[in-house]
Motif scaffolding. Structure first.
Motif, PDB file in Angstrom:
ATOM      1  N   ARG A 337       0.822  -1.204   0.000  1.00  0.00           N
ATOM      2  CA  ARG A 337       0.000   0.000   0.000  1.00  0.00           C
ATOM      3  C   ARG A 337       0.861   1.262   0.000  1.00  0.00           C
ATOM      4  N   LEU A 338       1.977   1.232   0.734  1.00  0.00           N
ATOM      5  CA  LEU A 338       2.862   2.388   0.774  1.00  0.00           C
ATOM      6  C   LEU A 338       3.391   2.711  -0.623  1.00  0.00           C
ATOM      7  N   MET A 339       3.798   1.680  -1.359  1.00  0.00           N
ATOM      8  CA  MET A 339       4.292   1.909  -2.717  1.00  0.00           C
ATOM      9  C   MET A 339       3.199   2.447  -3.629  1.00  0.00           C
ATOM     10  N   LEU A 340       2.010   1.886  -3.521  1.00  0.00           N
ATOM     11  CA  LEU A 340       0.910   2.314  -4.386  1.00  0.00           C
ATOM     12  C   LEU A 340       0.460   3.740  -4.070  1.00  0.00           C
ATOM     13  N   ILE A 341       0.543   4.141  -2.804  1.00  0.00           N
ATOM     14  CA  ILE A 341       0.164   5.510  -2.421  1.00  0.00           C
ATOM     15  C   ILE A 341       1.163   6.532  -2.953  1.00  0.00           C
ATOM     16  N   MET A 342       2.454   6.202  -2.859  1.00  0.00           N
ATOM     17  CA  MET A 342       3.500   7.190  -3.158  1.00  0.00           C
ATOM     18  C   MET A 342       3.878   7.255  -4.635  1.00  0.00           C
ATOM     19  N   CYS A 343       3.713   6.167  -5.373  1.00  0.00           N
ATOM     20  CA  CYS A 343       4.193   6.120  -6.754  1.00  0.00           C
ATOM     21  C   CYS A 343       3.541   7.159  -7.674  1.00  0.00           C
ATOM     22  N   PRO A 344       2.217   7.389  -7.615  1.00  0.00           N
ATOM     23  CA  PRO A 344       1.643   8.421  -8.492  1.00  0.00           C
ATOM     24  C   PRO A 344       2.262   9.796  -8.286  1.00  0.00           C
ATOM     25  N   GLY A 345       2.637  10.127  -7.059  1.00  0.00           N
ATOM     26  CA  GLY A 345       3.313  11.398  -6.800  1.00  0.00           C
ATOM     27  C   GLY A 345       4.653  11.480  -7.512  1.00  0.00           C
ATOM     28  N   ALA A 447       5.230   2.120 -14.895  1.00  0.00           N
ATOM     29  CA  ALA A 447       5.413   0.667 -14.982  1.00  0.00           C
ATOM     30  C   ALA A 447       5.583   0.052 -13.594  1.00  0.00           C
ATOM     31  N   SER A 448       6.292   0.743 -12.699  1.00  0.00           N
ATOM     32  CA  SER A 448       6.495   0.206 -11.346  1.00  0.00           C
ATOM     33  C   SER A 448       5.175   0.150 -10.575  1.00  0.00           C
ATOM     34  N   PHE A 449       4.315   1.160 -10.757  1.00  0.00           N
ATOM     35  CA  PHE A 449       2.999   1.154 -10.103  1.00  0.00           C
ATOM     36  C   PHE A 449       2.186  -0.055 -10.564  1.00  0.00           C
ATOM     37  N   LEU A 450       2.146  -0.288 -11.874  1.00  0.00           N
ATOM     38  CA  LEU A 450       1.384  -1.419 -12.413  1.00  0.00           C
ATOM     39  C   LEU A 450       1.976  -2.746 -11.947  1.00  0.00           C
ATOM     40  N   PHE A 451       3.303  -2.809 -11.872  1.00  0.00           N
ATOM     41  CA  PHE A 451       3.951  -4.041 -11.415  1.00  0.00           C
ATOM     42  C   PHE A 451       3.559  -4.360  -9.971  1.00  0.00           C
ATOM     43  N   VAL A 452       3.635  -3.373  -9.091  1.00  0.00           N
ATOM     44  CA  VAL A 452       3.260  -3.585  -7.688  1.00  0.00           C
ATOM     45  C   VAL A 452       1.797  -3.972  -7.586  1.00  0.00           C
ATOM     46  N   LEU A 453       0.949  -3.327  -8.362  1.00  0.00           N
ATOM     47  CA  LEU A 453      -0.488  -3.586  -8.310  1.00  0.00           C
ATOM     48  C   LEU A 453      -0.818  -5.028  -8.658  1.00  0.00           C
ATOM     49  N   PHE A 454      -0.129  -5.587  -9.626  1.00  0.00           N
ATOM     50  CA  PHE A 454      -0.497  -6.908 -10.133  1.00  0.00           C
ATOM     51  C   PHE A 454       0.387  -8.053  -9.642  1.00  0.00           C
ATOM     52  N   PHE A 455       1.577  -7.756  -9.087  1.00  0.00           N
ATOM     53  CA  PHE A 455       2.497  -8.849  -8.771  1.00  0.00           C
ATOM     54  C   PHE A 455       3.007  -8.885  -7.333  1.00  0.00           C
ATOM     55  N   VAL A 456       2.782  -7.838  -6.550  1.00  0.00           N
ATOM     56  CA  VAL A 456       3.398  -7.776  -5.218  1.00  0.00           C
ATOM     57  C   VAL A 456       2.343  -7.917  -4.127  1.00  0.00           C
ATOM     58  N   PRO A 457       2.370  -9.021  -3.357  1.00  0.00           N
ATOM     59  CA  PRO A 457       1.444  -9.182  -2.229  1.00  0.00           C
ATOM     60  C   PRO A 457       1.869  -8.334  -1.034  1.00  0.00           C
TER      61      PRO A 457
END
Length: 489
Positions: A337-345, A447-457
């Motif tokens: 969640r931390l990665m997904l929150i911060m990546c768009p910024g 690309a990193s946001f999409l990767f975390v969204l689909f591959f990182v538990p």
């Protein structure tokens, strides 16, 4: 390695539950964990300092040895090449002699490497010494996060391991301060040699810390694991649960699941994809480029040398502060969640930075202030998000039977990606321009946001054994707010 059943069984006359009940717990368990966290922090600081000090020292080195630009690149990159080798080599070492002893070996290499750099009589001896120092830098990034993750309770693992990241920021900040304020007082040799002192502190501290309980269980026996756990846990029930989990995992571990061969097993692949993918995006998202080349970029955009160096110092300060904030919140918010929150910024900041660079801002104007604002915003979002998690995932996602080798591969991936970024950033600017380069890295962050969204538990709150069980039972996947790692755990 000893046979699994033999390694994890207590003497025939001793009941495991009885042995745990009779353990004399240390009253200093929290202090021991604090010491372990301090060791991790010092090692992270050494990594940050030793890689960051070259930006300030390289001017003095170039002046002494009359280096052309290609030799400057070789001197700067030698430590990164050594780090790749050190990360790969330390995996086998940490499995053979244990995590604690491996840290001791790494600190010895640190001390010798720092002194060798300071005493180098020629540029090629300096390159060789920096490569040797890189062995310690890479080795520490492999073994220290793994050691802390195996020593820490699951509810505090994220905070303790990510102290390593916070300390990297502190080390980079100290390197920038030393390079900016002391370049007329110290020679480059003193700047480099000072790193031997914290390495010596870690060397001494490791003799007071216990073995990793996971490594001890597999290589010494249950009594070795209990001896380690009693020094870092303050509850018999917690120890009992942890030992049961370690034993259950060991009983299910097959010979083909061990070492490098184990990494080829299909059930391990989701962890490899998640951890190594995040490792690549940690280095290739643009932050390393900004740390190494921000003064260069700003100078090309028309900023004066003093302004560019001050902006670089600001980058180091924001990096340090944001990794600390991320460290304090990574267990509560969660890694994913931390990665997904911060990546768009990060994405929006780089897009804005690219637009302003493309406008060719005049020095001292409003657009110049926008450059600094977008630059610091990018550092804030990137350092407080994926940078906090990058090293942590490699320390906690992999099964015990292959953890040493997997963390070696993870650390080598981080260092190899760093080496690629460092070696291509200026060429990319030449090809695409400053604005185009920022937009390129914005795309990498998408690309990193999409990767975390689909591959990182999400692994927050799960024990190392919970994570391993999720892999074997094919529950290691993102699902909703809290993924399936915790189901049936």
């Amino acid at each position: 390695m000893q046979d699994n059943d033999k390694a994890l069984s207590p003497p025939a006359s001793v009941n495991p539950a009885q042995a745990i009940a009779q353990l004399e717990l240390s009253p200093h368990a929290d202090h021991m964990l604090a010491l372990a966290a301090t060791v991790a922090a010092i090692c992270g600081g050494l990594y940050g300092y030793d890689t960051g000090i070259i930006s300030g020292a390289l001017i003095l080195i170039t002046r002494e040895f009359q280096l052309p630009s290609n030799m400057q690149e070789i001197v700067a990159a030698a430590i990164l090449a050594g780090a790749v080798v050190g990360a790969l080599a330390t995996g086998s070492l940490s499995e053979a002699i244990g995590r604690r002893r491996s840290v001791i070996v790494v600190t010895i290499v640190y001390m010798i490497g720092a002194v060798a750099c300071a005493l180098a009589p020629s540029v090629w001896s300096l390159v060789a010494a920096r490569f040797f120092l890189g062995l310690a830098v890479g080795g520490s990034t492999q073994v220290v996060p793994m050691y802390i993750s195996e020593l820490a309770p699951s509810d505090r693992r994220g905070k303790l391991v990510t102290l390593f990241n916070v300390a990297i920021g502190i080390g980079i900040l100290l390197a920038n301060i030393v390079g900016f304020t002391l370049h007329e007082v110290w020679t480059w040799r003193e700047m480099v040699a000072i790193a031997a002192i914290p390495a010596f502190i870690v060397f001494v501290s490791m003799f007071f810390l216990p073995q990793s309980p996971r490594w001890a269980a597999e290589n010494i026996g249950l009594h070795g694991a209990l001896e380690s756990l009693r020094r870092v846990r303050n509850c018999h029930r917690t120890i009992h649960k942890e030992v049961n989990q370690i034993q259950e995992v060991a009983e299910r571990t097959r010979d083909e699941d061990r070492g490098w061969r184990g990494l080829s097993q299909p059930w391990v692949r989701p962890a490899l994809v998640a951890a190594l993918g995040v490792a690549v995006f940690t280095q290739c998202g643009g932050l390393e480029m900004m740390i190494y080349y921000a003064p260069t970029f700003l100078s090309q955009a028309g900023f004066g040398a003093s302004s560019a160096l001050l902006a670089s110092l600001g980058v180091a300060i924001v990096y340090c502060v944001m990794t600390l904030i991320g460290c304090l919140n990574v267990d509560r918010i969660g890694r994913r969640r931390l990665m997904l929150i911060m990546c768009p910024g990060s994405v929006l900041s780089l897009i804005g930075l690219g637009i302003v660079f493309a406008m060719h801002p005049a020095p001292g104007g409003f657009a110049s202030w926008l450059v600094i604002a977008f630059l610091l915003l990018f550092i804030m979002f990137n350092a407080g998000g994926i940078q906090v998690v990058g090293w942590l995932l490699g320390a906690e996602m992999f099964p015990l039977s292959m953890r040493s080798q997997a963390t070696s591969l993870h650390a080598a991936t981080l260092w190899g990606s760093n080496l690629i970024v460092t070696g291509t950033a200026l060429s990319l600017v030449h090809l695409l321009g400053l604005g185009g380069t920022m937009w390129f890295y914005a795309g990498v962050n998408v690309a990193s946001f999409l990767f975390v969204l689909f591959f990182v538990p999400e692994t927050a709150g799960s024990s190392l054994e919970d994570i391993e069980a999720a892999l074997k039972e094919k529950r290691f996947r993102p699902e909703g707010e809290r993924i399936s790692i915790l189901q049936n755990a």
